[in-house]
Design a protein around this motif. Sequence first.
Motif, PDB file in Angstrom:
ATOM      1  N   LYS A 228       0.802  -1.219   0.000  1.00 51.73           N
ATOM      2  CA  LYS A 228       0.000   0.000   0.000  1.00 51.73           C
ATOM      3  C   LYS A 228       0.838   1.274   0.000  1.00 51.73           C
ATOM      4  CE  LYS A 228      -3.796   0.196   0.109  1.00 51.73           C
ATOM      5  NZ  LYS A 228      -4.729   0.220  -1.055  1.00 51.73           N
ATOM      6  N   GLY A 229       2.139   1.133   0.205  1.00 50.66           N
ATOM      7  CA  GLY A 229       2.997   2.309   0.316  1.00 50.66           C
ATOM      8  C   GLY A 229       2.896   3.247  -0.865  1.00 50.66           C
ATOM      9  N   LYS A 230       2.940   2.674  -2.067  1.00 49.89           N
ATOM     10  CA  LYS A 230       2.907   3.503  -3.267  1.00 49.89           C
ATOM     11  C   LYS A 230       1.570   4.246  -3.395  1.00 49.89           C
ATOM     12  CE  LYS A 230       2.800   1.255  -7.111  1.00 49.89           C
ATOM     13  NZ  LYS A 230       3.208   0.423  -8.252  1.00 49.89           N
ATOM     14  N   ASP A 231       0.470   3.535  -3.137  1.00 47.95           N
ATOM     15  CA  ASP A 231      -0.856   4.150  -3.265  1.00 47.95           C
ATOM     16  C   ASP A 231      -1.087   5.245  -2.226  1.00 47.95           C
ATOM     17  OD1 ASP A 231      -1.371   2.355  -5.301  1.00 47.95           O
ATOM     18  OD2 ASP A 231      -2.333   0.897  -3.978  1.00 47.95           O
ATOM     19  N   GLY A 418      10.157  -8.722  -2.487  1.00 49.80           N
ATOM     20  CA  GLY A 418      10.839  -8.265  -3.698  1.00 49.80           C
ATOM     21  C   GLY A 418       9.869  -7.805  -4.766  1.00 49.80           C
ATOM     22  N   THR A 419       8.755  -8.528  -4.907  1.00 48.49           N
ATOM     23  CA  THR A 419       7.746  -8.140  -5.904  1.00 48.49           C
ATOM     24  C   THR A 419       7.173  -6.762  -5.586  1.00 48.49           C
ATOM     25  OG1 THR A 419       7.158 -10.457  -6.293  1.00 48.49           O
ATOM     26  CG2 THR A 419       5.560  -8.806  -6.975  1.00 48.49           C
ATOM     27  N   SER A 420       6.881  -6.518  -4.307  1.00 51.49           N
ATOM     28  CA  SER A 420       6.346  -5.211  -3.901  1.00 51.49           C
ATOM     29  C   SER A 420       7.366  -4.100  -4.149  1.00 51.49           C
ATOM     30  CB  SER A 420       5.962  -5.238  -2.422  1.00 51.49           C
ATOM     31  OG  SER A 420       4.933  -6.153  -2.180  1.00 51.49           O
ATOM     32  N   LEU A 421       8.619  -4.341  -3.760  1.00 47.99           N
ATOM     33  CA  LEU A 421       9.660  -3.317  -3.907  1.00 47.99           C
ATOM     34  C   LEU A 421       9.957  -3.015  -5.367  1.00 47.99           C
ATOM     35  CD1 LEU A 421      12.182  -4.343  -1.092  1.00 47.99           C
ATOM     36  CD2 LEU A 421      10.523  -2.471  -1.062  1.00 47.99           C
ATOM     37  N   VAL A 422      10.047  -4.062  -6.184  1.00 49.41           N
ATOM     38  CA  VAL A 422      10.358  -3.855  -7.605  1.00 49.41           C
ATOM     39  C   VAL A 422       9.206  -3.145  -8.306  1.00 49.41           C
ATOM     40  CG1 VAL A 422      10.674  -5.056  -9.806  1.00 49.41           C
ATOM     41  CG2 VAL A 422      12.050  -5.711  -7.822  1.00 49.41           C
ATOM     42  N   SER A 423       7.961  -3.518  -7.991  1.00 48.15           N
ATOM     43  CA  SER A 423       6.808  -2.834  -8.603  1.00 48.15           C
ATOM     44  C   SER A 423       6.798  -1.353  -8.233  1.00 48.15           C
ATOM     45  CB  SER A 423       5.505  -3.496  -8.139  1.00 48.15           C
ATOM     46  OG  SER A 423       5.430  -4.834  -8.565  1.00 48.15           O
ATOM     47  N   TRP A 426       9.741   0.408 -10.028  1.00 46.49           N
ATOM     48  CA  TRP A 426       9.437   0.632 -11.442  1.00 46.49           C
ATOM     49  C   TRP A 426       8.519   1.843 -11.600  1.00 46.49           C
ATOM     50  CZ3 TRP A 426       5.708  -2.871 -14.698  1.00 46.49           C
ATOM     51  CH2 TRP A 426       5.707  -2.435 -16.027  1.00 46.49           C
ATOM     52  N   ASN A 427       7.505   1.939 -10.764  1.00 47.64           N
ATOM     53  CA  ASN A 427       6.588   3.077 -10.830  1.00 47.64           C
ATOM     54  C   ASN A 427       7.313   4.392 -10.537  1.00 47.64           C
ATOM     55  OD1 ASN A 427       3.627   4.134 -10.723  1.00 47.64           O
ATOM     56  ND2 ASN A 427       4.529   4.870  -8.822  1.00 47.64           N
ATOM     57  N   ASP A 428       8.141   4.405  -9.507  1.00 47.67           N
ATOM     58  CA  ASP A 428       8.852   5.635  -9.137  1.00 47.67           C
ATOM     59  C   ASP A 428       9.815   6.084 -10.233  1.00 47.67           C
ATOM     60  OD1 ASP A 428       7.497   5.593  -6.766  1.00 47.67           O
ATOM     61  OD2 ASP A 428       9.179   4.852  -5.560  1.00 47.67           O
ATOM     62  N   ARG A 429      10.539   5.134 -10.805  1.00 48.05           N
ATOM     63  CA  ARG A 429      11.484   5.484 -11.880  1.00 48.05           C
ATOM     64  C   ARG A 429      10.735   5.942 -13.135  1.00 48.05           C
ATOM     65  NH1 ARG A 429      16.138   6.945 -10.279  1.00 48.05           N
ATOM     66  NH2 ARG A 429      16.902   6.627 -12.416  1.00 48.05           N
ATOM     67  N   THR A 430       9.567   5.349 -13.376  1.00 49.74           N
ATOM     68  CA  THR A 430       8.755   5.778 -14.518  1.00 49.74           C
ATOM     69  C   THR A 430       8.300   7.218 -14.344  1.00 49.74           C
ATOM     70  OG1 THR A 430       7.985   3.514 -14.950  1.00 49.74           O
ATOM     71  CG2 THR A 430       6.638   5.317 -15.822  1.00 49.74           C
ATOM     72  N   VAL A 431       7.838   7.550 -13.143  1.00 49.33           N
ATOM     73  CA  VAL A 431       7.403   8.930 -12.844  1.00 49.33           C
ATOM     74  C   VAL A 431       8.571   9.897 -13.024  1.00 49.33           C
ATOM     75  CG1 VAL A 431       6.621  10.468 -10.995  1.00 49.33           C
ATOM     76  CG2 VAL A 431       5.558   8.217 -11.282  1.00 49.33           C
ATOM     77  N   LEU A 432       9.761   9.516 -12.546  1.00 52.37           N
ATOM     78  CA  LEU A 432      10.942  10.371 -12.673  1.00 52.37           C
ATOM     79  C   LEU A 432      11.299  10.616 -14.133  1.00 52.37           C
ATOM     80  CD1 LEU A 432      13.430  11.789 -11.415  1.00 52.37           C
ATOM     81  CD2 LEU A 432      14.591   9.577 -11.480  1.00 52.37           C
ATOM     82  N   HIS A 433      11.336   9.536 -14.931  1.00 47.46           N
ATOM     83  CA  HIS A 433      11.694   9.687 -16.344  1.00 47.46           C
ATOM     84  C   HIS A 433      10.623  10.481 -17.109  1.00 47.46           C
ATOM     85  CE1 HIS A 433      15.374   7.369 -16.506  1.00 47.46           C
ATOM     86  NE2 HIS A 433      14.807   6.390 -15.828  1.00 47.46           N
ATOM     87  N   SER A 479       8.035   4.492 -19.144  1.00 43.94           N
ATOM     88  CA  SER A 479       7.913   3.178 -18.531  1.00 43.94           C
ATOM     89  C   SER A 479       9.082   2.275 -18.916  1.00 43.94           C
ATOM     90  CB  SER A 479       6.590   2.526 -18.953  1.00 43.94           C
ATOM     91  OG  SER A 479       6.474   1.235 -18.422  1.00 43.94           O
ATOM     92  N   MET A 480       9.481   2.368 -20.176  1.00 42.18           N
ATOM     93  CA  MET A 480      10.605   1.555 -20.649  1.00 42.18           C
ATOM     94  C   MET A 480      11.903   1.947 -19.942  1.00 42.18           C
ATOM     95  SD  MET A 480      11.637  -0.821 -22.784  1.00 42.18           S
ATOM     96  CE  MET A 480      12.330  -1.341 -21.210  1.00 42.18           C
ATOM     97  N   LEU A 481      12.127   3.235 -19.807  1.00 47.52           N
ATOM     98  CA  LEU A 481      13.336   3.705 -19.118  1.00 47.52           C
ATOM     99  C   LEU A 481      13.319   3.297 -17.643  1.00 47.52           C
ATOM    100  CD1 LEU A 481      13.618   7.293 -20.678  1.00 47.52           C
ATOM    101  CD2 LEU A 481      15.115   5.334 -21.122  1.00 47.52           C
ATOM    102  N   GLY A 482      12.140   3.355 -17.025  1.00 50.03           N
ATOM    103  CA  GLY A 482      12.021   2.927 -15.632  1.00 50.03           C
ATOM    104  C   GLY A 482      12.330   1.451 -15.464  1.00 50.03           C
ATOM    105  N   LEU A 483      11.830   0.632 -16.399  1.00 46.63           N
ATOM    106  CA  LEU A 483      12.094  -0.806 -16.332  1.00 46.63           C
ATOM    107  C   LEU A 483      13.553  -1.114 -16.628  1.00 46.63           C
ATOM    108  CD1 LEU A 483      10.632  -3.428 -15.737  1.00 46.63           C
ATOM    109  CD2 LEU A 483      10.175  -3.678 -18.180  1.00 46.63           C
ATOM    110  N   ASN A 484      14.159  -0.365 -17.534  1.00 48.63           N
ATOM    111  CA  ASN A 484      15.594  -0.531 -17.791  1.00 48.63           C
ATOM    112  C   ASN A 484      16.409  -0.300 -16.516  1.00 48.63           C
ATOM    113  OD1 ASN A 484      15.248  -1.149 -20.464  1.00 48.63           O
ATOM    114  ND2 ASN A 484      15.764   0.886 -21.244  1.00 48.63           N
TER     115      ASN A 484
END
Length: 520
Positions: A228-231, A418-423, A426-433, A479-484
């Motif tokens: 729930k942290g991200k939400d 790990g699934t929670s942290l990686v998800s 990915w969202n945070d890096r996507t927002v940044l990019h 999104s692609m840059l965040g996943l990279n």
Amino acid sequence: MDPQNNLSAPKPLTGGKFVLGTFAVALATFMNVLDSSIANVAIPTLSGNLGVSVDEGTWVITLFAAANAVSIPLTGWLTQRVGQVRLFVWAILLFVLSSAACGLAPNLPVLLAARIVQGAVAGPLVPLSQALLLASFPKEKSSGALSLWAMTATVGPIAGPALGGWITDSYSWSWIFYINVPVGLFAAGAIWAIYRDRETPARKLPIDKVGLLSLVVWVSSLQIMLDKGKDLDWFNSSVIWVLTIVAAVSFLFFLIWELTEEKPVVDLRLFAGRNFLGGTAAISVAYAIFFANLVVLPQWIQGYLGYRAVDAGLVTAPLGIFSVMLAPVLGKIMPRSDTRVLATFAFLGFAGVFLMRSHYTTNVDVYTLVLPTLLQGIPTALFFTPLTAIILSGLPPEKIPAAAGLSNFARIFAGAVGTSLVSTGWNDRTVLHRARLVEVTSVTNPNFAGAIAGLQSTLDAGAAKATAFFEASLSAQASMLGLNDIFWISAVIFVAIIPLIWLTKPGKGAGAGAAGAGGH
């Protein structure tokens, strides 16, 4: 539950009973581990049908894993309390019932409740299936039993995305759960018919209720906090603060209580062993990265590349090719090899694969998607068994079941975290990019204005439609840059945890003999 006792008590099965019993036990294992990943590619469809976000939909995966992790340490106590065969059959039947409830769920809360039950009753299936298989084989062929078990447990998570994708596209997401019903009923019936006269004695035993309660509290609080942290915007939310404090306090209480309790529900004293500590830490962190990427990769392939669920599953399926091919080879070379070297090669292989993926683009072709997945099968084959051999090496036989259960608990819970942290990452890096890309998309920027004009001409559309198309392209690129970034960080982590392997001593004896005990 003591595999050593199971090897000496009943005689090995022969003839048709041997074939059917082995098949039924392997089928129950396959059904269990398949469910750890079959929902991965169905999350976007499932979320849409239930009217929730994809982020909320991933709870279907993480809560199953968390509940599964909590129940595993109870297997030994439950086996002595209920009996090995009876517990195994009841666990399968409850798994079938909860699977049906998942398929019938009208909304997300009901589905999540059913998945929690499903994950909890799945906990005993892994160690019990191994014990029953070992009892089915002649003692001199016990390595064959473990190889068969390892192959079944490896193929399940790999086949899950492809099978889940095909079912989701061809029928409905509900059928990824309904298929467990006939499979589970057949396995339970066959196992009861063949193994019921080989039941282990049951006796009343006290359980560490305080330790169990504190375990459930800190695991649940931490998992919900991460999900729930991200939400809730993390620590800007009072809910996240409360969950964090509850998790921290209950975890500290759990540590103190279990280390001072005479008969703890989880024997934390095992971590005093160098091999157990280093091996468990290495396999847990590695599995967290491994499993989390198995979750987010299909989501990206469907959400931004436009692949159908079945095609996204087929992209990840080649992971099983080298995994299965190399399993028998590994069984032959392990006794003559330093398990630390094999595990090091595995981690370097994973790092190489994730580096390849960190160069993906939004117009990546199928070959470039599939090649790293195919090659990932090589380190996957070198991953679980050598590390489990390290974890169990040097332990007396009576400690191996508890050690296998505890390392399994740490690994599976790490996968959920790990699934929670990686998800979230990915969202945070996507927002940044996205923010960085938006900075240059100003009407005063001649390059941006030229791009919009070019799109208007290409699409034969007005400025509004051209801008909308550009926005969609920008989101896909972010999104692609965040996943990279996630792929690159994953590669770095695999290299960084190699020293954990070399803190251990070379594994011999018990570890090699029970190499499959940790599960997949």
